[in-house]
Design an enzyme around this catalytic site. Structure first.
Site, PDB file in Angstrom:
ATOM      1  N   ARG A 113     121.242  79.412  25.745  1.00  0.00           N
ATOM      2  CA  ARG A 113     120.662  79.846  27.022  1.00  0.00           C
ATOM      3  C   ARG A 113     121.658  79.746  28.174  1.00  0.00           C
ATOM      4  O   ARG A 113     121.507  80.401  29.189  1.00  0.00           O
ATOM      5  CB  ARG A 113     119.420  79.014  27.333  1.00  0.00           C
ATOM      6  CG  ARG A 113     118.186  79.655  26.745  1.00  0.00           C
ATOM      7  CD  ARG A 113     116.951  79.130  27.368  1.00  0.00           C
ATOM      8  NE  ARG A 113     116.728  77.755  26.932  1.00  0.00           N
ATOM      9  CZ  ARG A 113     115.538  77.311  26.544  1.00  0.00           C
ATOM     10  NH1 ARG A 113     114.481  78.083  26.579  1.00  0.00           N
ATOM     11  NH2 ARG A 113     115.386  76.077  26.158  1.00  0.00           N
TER      12      ARG A 113
ATOM     13  N   LYS B  97     120.816  68.041   9.900  1.00  0.00           N
ATOM     14  CA  LYS B  97     119.876  66.938   9.877  1.00  0.00           C
ATOM     15  C   LYS B  97     119.481  66.589  11.306  1.00  0.00           C
ATOM     16  O   LYS B  97     120.239  66.947  12.213  1.00  0.00           O
ATOM     17  CB  LYS B  97     120.477  65.727   9.154  1.00  0.00           C
ATOM     18  CG  LYS B  97     121.573  65.002   9.942  1.00  0.00           C
ATOM     19  CD  LYS B  97     122.028  63.786   9.221  1.00  0.00           C
ATOM     20  CE  LYS B  97     121.260  62.552   9.645  1.00  0.00           C
ATOM     21  NZ  LYS B  97     121.823  61.875  10.819  1.00  0.00           N
TER      22      LYS B  97
ATOM     23  N   ASP C  79     124.533  67.843   4.805  1.00  0.00           N
ATOM     24  CA  ASP C  79     124.714  66.395   4.963  1.00  0.00           C
ATOM     25  C   ASP C  79     126.219  66.206   4.988  1.00  0.00           C
ATOM     26  O   ASP C  79     126.888  66.351   3.960  1.00  0.00           O
ATOM     27  CB  ASP C  79     124.091  65.651   3.777  1.00  0.00           C
ATOM     28  CG  ASP C  79     124.216  64.136   3.943  1.00  0.00           C
ATOM     29  OD1 ASP C  79     125.299  63.671   4.357  1.00  0.00           O
ATOM     30  OD2 ASP C  79     123.245  63.423   3.665  1.00  0.00           O
ATOM     31  N   HIS C  80     126.762  65.920   6.159  1.00  0.00           N
ATOM     32  CA  HIS C  80     128.224  66.017   6.281  1.00  0.00           C
ATOM     33  C   HIS C  80     128.960  65.001   5.391  1.00  0.00           C
ATOM     34  O   HIS C  80     130.123  65.185   5.082  1.00  0.00           O
ATOM     35  CB  HIS C  80     128.678  65.949   7.742  1.00  0.00           C
ATOM     36  CG  HIS C  80     128.691  64.577   8.347  1.00  0.00           C
ATOM     37  ND1 HIS C  80     127.563  63.987   8.843  1.00  0.00           N
ATOM     38  CD2 HIS C  80     129.688  63.689   8.529  1.00  0.00           C
ATOM     39  CE1 HIS C  80     127.876  62.800   9.311  1.00  0.00           C
ATOM     40  NE2 HIS C  80     129.162  62.581   9.138  1.00  0.00           N
TER      41      HIS C  80
ATOM     42  N   LYS D  99     132.905  64.993   2.797  1.00  0.00           N
ATOM     43  CA  LYS D  99     134.058  64.094   2.981  1.00  0.00           C
ATOM     44  C   LYS D  99     134.895  64.105   1.705  1.00  0.00           C
ATOM     45  O   LYS D  99     134.360  64.005   0.599  1.00  0.00           O
ATOM     46  CB  LYS D  99     133.591  62.674   3.304  1.00  0.00           C
ATOM     47  CG  LYS D  99     132.999  62.554   4.709  1.00  0.00           C
ATOM     48  CD  LYS D  99     132.615  61.116   5.001  1.00  0.00           C
ATOM     49  CE  LYS D  99     131.777  60.995   6.264  1.00  0.00           C
ATOM     50  NZ  LYS D  99     132.511  60.972   7.504  1.00  0.00           N
TER      51      LYS D  99
ATOM     52  N   GLU E 132     129.279  50.978  11.587  1.00  0.00           N
ATOM     53  CA  GLU E 132     129.914  51.617  12.744  1.00  0.00           C
ATOM     54  C   GLU E 132     130.118  50.578  13.843  1.00  0.00           C
ATOM     55  O   GLU E 132     129.298  49.666  13.981  1.00  0.00           O
ATOM     56  CB  GLU E 132     129.019  52.728  13.286  1.00  0.00           C
ATOM     57  CG  GLU E 132     128.810  53.858  12.310  1.00  0.00           C
ATOM     58  CD  GLU E 132     127.997  54.976  12.945  1.00  0.00           C
ATOM     59  OE1 GLU E 132     128.596  55.890  13.526  1.00  0.00           O
ATOM     60  OE2 GLU E 132     126.761  54.907  12.871  1.00  0.00           O
TER      61      GLU E 132
ATOM     62  N   HIS F  12     122.652  60.228   4.211  1.00  0.00           N
ATOM     63  CA  HIS F  12     124.040  59.975   3.801  1.00  0.00           C
ATOM     64  C   HIS F  12     124.135  58.931   2.682  1.00  0.00           C
ATOM     65  O   HIS F  12     124.799  59.127   1.672  1.00  0.00           O
ATOM     66  CB  HIS F  12     124.879  59.488   4.983  1.00  0.00           C
ATOM     67  CG  HIS F  12     124.811  60.383   6.189  1.00  0.00           C
ATOM     68  ND1 HIS F  12     124.774  61.738   6.094  1.00  0.00           N
ATOM     69  CD2 HIS F  12     124.789  60.107   7.522  1.00  0.00           C
ATOM     70  CE1 HIS F  12     124.731  62.270   7.317  1.00  0.00           C
ATOM     71  NE2 HIS F  12     124.731  61.298   8.201  1.00  0.00           N
TER      72      HIS F  12
ATOM     73  N   LYS G 238     124.740  50.040  13.699  1.00  0.00           N
ATOM     74  CA  LYS G 238     125.554  50.326  14.883  1.00  0.00           C
ATOM     75  C   LYS G 238     126.061  49.004  15.438  1.00  0.00           C
ATOM     76  O   LYS G 238     125.421  47.969  15.272  1.00  0.00           O
ATOM     77  CB  LYS G 238     124.705  51.000  15.959  1.00  0.00           C
ATOM     78  CG  LYS G 238     124.056  52.301  15.526  1.00  0.00           C
ATOM     79  CD  LYS G 238     124.981  53.464  15.711  1.00  0.00           C
ATOM     80  CE  LYS G 238     124.308  54.788  15.403  1.00  0.00           C
ATOM     81  NZ  LYS G 238     125.256  55.863  15.144  1.00  0.00           N
TER      82      LYS G 238
ATOM     83  N   LYS H 104     134.390  49.528  11.718  1.00  0.00           N
ATOM     84  CA  LYS H 104     133.993  50.871  11.296  1.00  0.00           C
ATOM     85  C   LYS H 104     134.466  51.008   9.858  1.00  0.00           C
ATOM     86  O   LYS H 104     135.664  51.027   9.572  1.00  0.00           O
ATOM     87  CB  LYS H 104     134.680  51.908  12.194  1.00  0.00           C
ATOM     88  CG  LYS H 104     134.728  53.318  11.631  1.00  0.00           C
ATOM     89  CD  LYS H 104     133.595  54.171  12.162  1.00  0.00           C
ATOM     90  CE  LYS H 104     133.620  55.574  11.554  1.00  0.00           C
ATOM     91  NZ  LYS H 104     132.347  56.231  11.500  1.00  0.00           N
TER      92      LYS H 104
END
Ligand code: BG6
Length: 510
Positions: free
Chosen positions: A53, A159, A188-189, A193, A227, A251, A351, A356
């Site tokens: 938009r 997702k 699903d990224h 990988k 993470e 994941h 989190k 990581k």
């Protein structure tokens, strides 16, 4: 520049990105397409159309995307000349996704491209939009004649795929009512990988592991996806999700499937997906009365992390100050089949954790020590295979070695395979791999409808129990820790501990 010698290119393709002006496109999708272009994987005839938009001219839109490449792409130093020729393939279509008449613009673009190229293109509709917009967009797209072309028209859905089992079923039924299953690419990224894809190579291209990859030799499996970041500016979304929905349902369960699946007879999409569905179907459903025994939730409080004061989750933007949302989840799963009977799979994610890291650990059973003198076996450790998915990309196999000297003294050592030491080529990003697959019509690394639903079934008892019993101890972990104490107890009760990589300085030779 990596040369594309042994990979087929997709045929002419038009990619429409709904949510073109959004974050995902700027950070991930366009940088991925640009890297595919640099590596010569893009077809000779292609067009990328951002829709949304926001009022953009083509030029302004391209500038916005270039900014994203400079900031987020794995390649930041490419020659302007490459961008100059890439950007000519990009344009912007201003449209209201909920106005059916605006979709005529899409049909027109495809007609024009077809005429100009003299061939019928693949068309990819990438829905990088809020989940509530997906049904309307899909319904409007279906009205376009070209969507009846089952072989060349595909829709990519990001997702979260549903919010729970019921909504995922509804979304599946809507999408499969409009498109054929082979046109729907649920992304699903994690499956894109490089290190996740390598699990198939490790397991099935080596004679070494498969014979011992079962409950006779494996004590337990761990998957950690930790993470250091908090929820950042995604509080609004995260409040509706939580760690279990955001990471475990998709994941982590997908990675677990790669570790636990039977050997496929081919890499054909449905063969791989059938094998993964078998795993999901065999995961023992946790009884609602026993959720506390199998699952732990957590939420981060405020505190210091790497010299920086971090806010509590409840103080983040868009978050309810009394929120019960989990920012940490740990679960013990069992897979009830012959291969995995009795082997716990411990998974955890969160989190604002200490490091990581995404790490898979296959812990083997101990070897018998009888032959060795007692003092030799003081540091006796069972074999362990550790697969680091990110940011380290390595695989380490721990085994016992004799210390040099005249006495029989043992200690555990690691044999390490590291991507960076072995390969000069840079690793493609997950989105590069997945976008290329989607353009080529290869759905192997995408989730089939039934997989998504079974994955929701697996987490449903935990979600429902947590929702019906608000936590009394939130926040229950400090930023920079490994999560709540109960997560340690979950695994300690079984006489085991969570595995982390050795400290950075010791990693190579440990
Ligand atoms: C996303 C989640 O799917 O995956 C995020 O929504 C999470 O909350 C991210 O941060 C993690 O992805 P990666 O590739 O950084 O491990």
């Amino acid at each position: 520049m990596a040369k594309n010698n042994n990979h087929k290119k997709p045929t002419a393709t038009v990619v429409f990105i709904f949510g073109g002006s959004g974050d995902l496109n700027q950070r991930k999708l366009t940088p991925a397409l640009y890297n595919l272009f640099i590596d010569e994987f893009m077809p000779d005839n292609f067009a990328i159309i951002g829709t949304g938009r926001t009022d953009y001219s083509d030029e302004k839109f391209r500038g916005h995307l270039l900014q994203g490449i400079k900031e987020f792409s794995r390649r930041k130093d490419d020659k302007n000349a490459t961008w100059e020729s890439f950007q000519q393939h990009i344009s912007y279509l201003r449209m209201d996704a909920d106005k059916p008449e605006d979709y005529n613009g899409i049909a027109k673009i495809i007609e024009d491209r077809e005429k100009a190229w003299g061939e019928h293109p693949n068309v990819l509709f990438y829905l990088a939009v809020a989940p509530q917009l997906v049904p309307d967009i899909a319904t409007n797209l279906k009205k376009l004649k070209l969507c009846k072309d089952k072989n060349n028209t595909r829709i990519v859905v990001e997702k979260p795929f549903g919010h729970d089992l019921q909504s995922a079923k509804e979304l599946n039924s809507l999408l499969t009512g409009l498109f054929e299953e082979n046109q729907i690419y649920r992304i699903d990224h994690y499956l894109g990988k490089e290190t996740v894809q390598n699990i198939l190579a490790l397991r099935f291209a080596n004679a070494l592991f498969e014979p011992i990859w079962n409950c006779n030799y494996i004590d337990h499996v761990q998957i950690t996806a930790a993470e250091t970041v908090g929820v950042e500016d995604r509080g609004g979304y995260y409040e509706q999700a939580g760690a279990l929905r955001d990471m475990v349902q998709n994941h982590i369960l997908q990675v677990l499937c790669m570790i636990a699946m039977e050997a496929p007879v081919s890499f054909e999409a449905n063969e791989i997906r059938n094998k993964k569905s078998d795993v999901l179907n065999a995961i023992r459903k946790i009884n609602k009365h026993e959720v506390q025994k199998y699952a732990v939730r957590g939420q981060y409080g405020s505190g210091w992390m790497q010299g920086k004061k971090e806010k509590a989750y409840r103080e983040e933007k868009g978050v309810n100050p009394e929120s019960s949302t989990d920012t940490f989840a740990a679960v013990k799963f069992y897979i009830d089949n012959w291969r995995w009977q009795g082997v716990p799979f411990y998974v955890r994610t969160g989190k604002h954790l200490m490091e990581k890291t995404t790490l898979i650990t296959i812990q083997f059973k101990e070897a018998p020590k009888y032959a060795f003198p007692t003092e030799a076996s003081e540091t006796w450790r069972a074999n362990r295979l550790t697969i680091s998915i990110q940011p380290e990309m390595d695989i380490r196999l721990r085994f016992q070695a004799k210390r040099p000297g005249q006495t029989m003294s043992l200690n555990p050592v690691d044999m390490v395979f590291s991507y960076n030491d072995n390969y000069d080529e840079p690793q493609p990003e997950a989105y590069e791999t997945l976008l290329l697959d989607a353009m080529m019509g290869n759905a192997t690394q995408f989730m089939r409808g039934d997989q998504v639903e079974i994955a929701w079934e697996v987490v449903a008892p935990i979600l429902e129990t947590w929702e019906s019993r608000p936590p009394v101890d939130f926040p229950n972990y400090a930023p920079g820790s490994w999560g709540p104490e109960d997560a340690e107890a979950l695994i300690a009760r079984d006489g085991r501990t969570w595995v982390t990589l050795p400290p950075k300085k010791d990693r190579k030779e440990s």
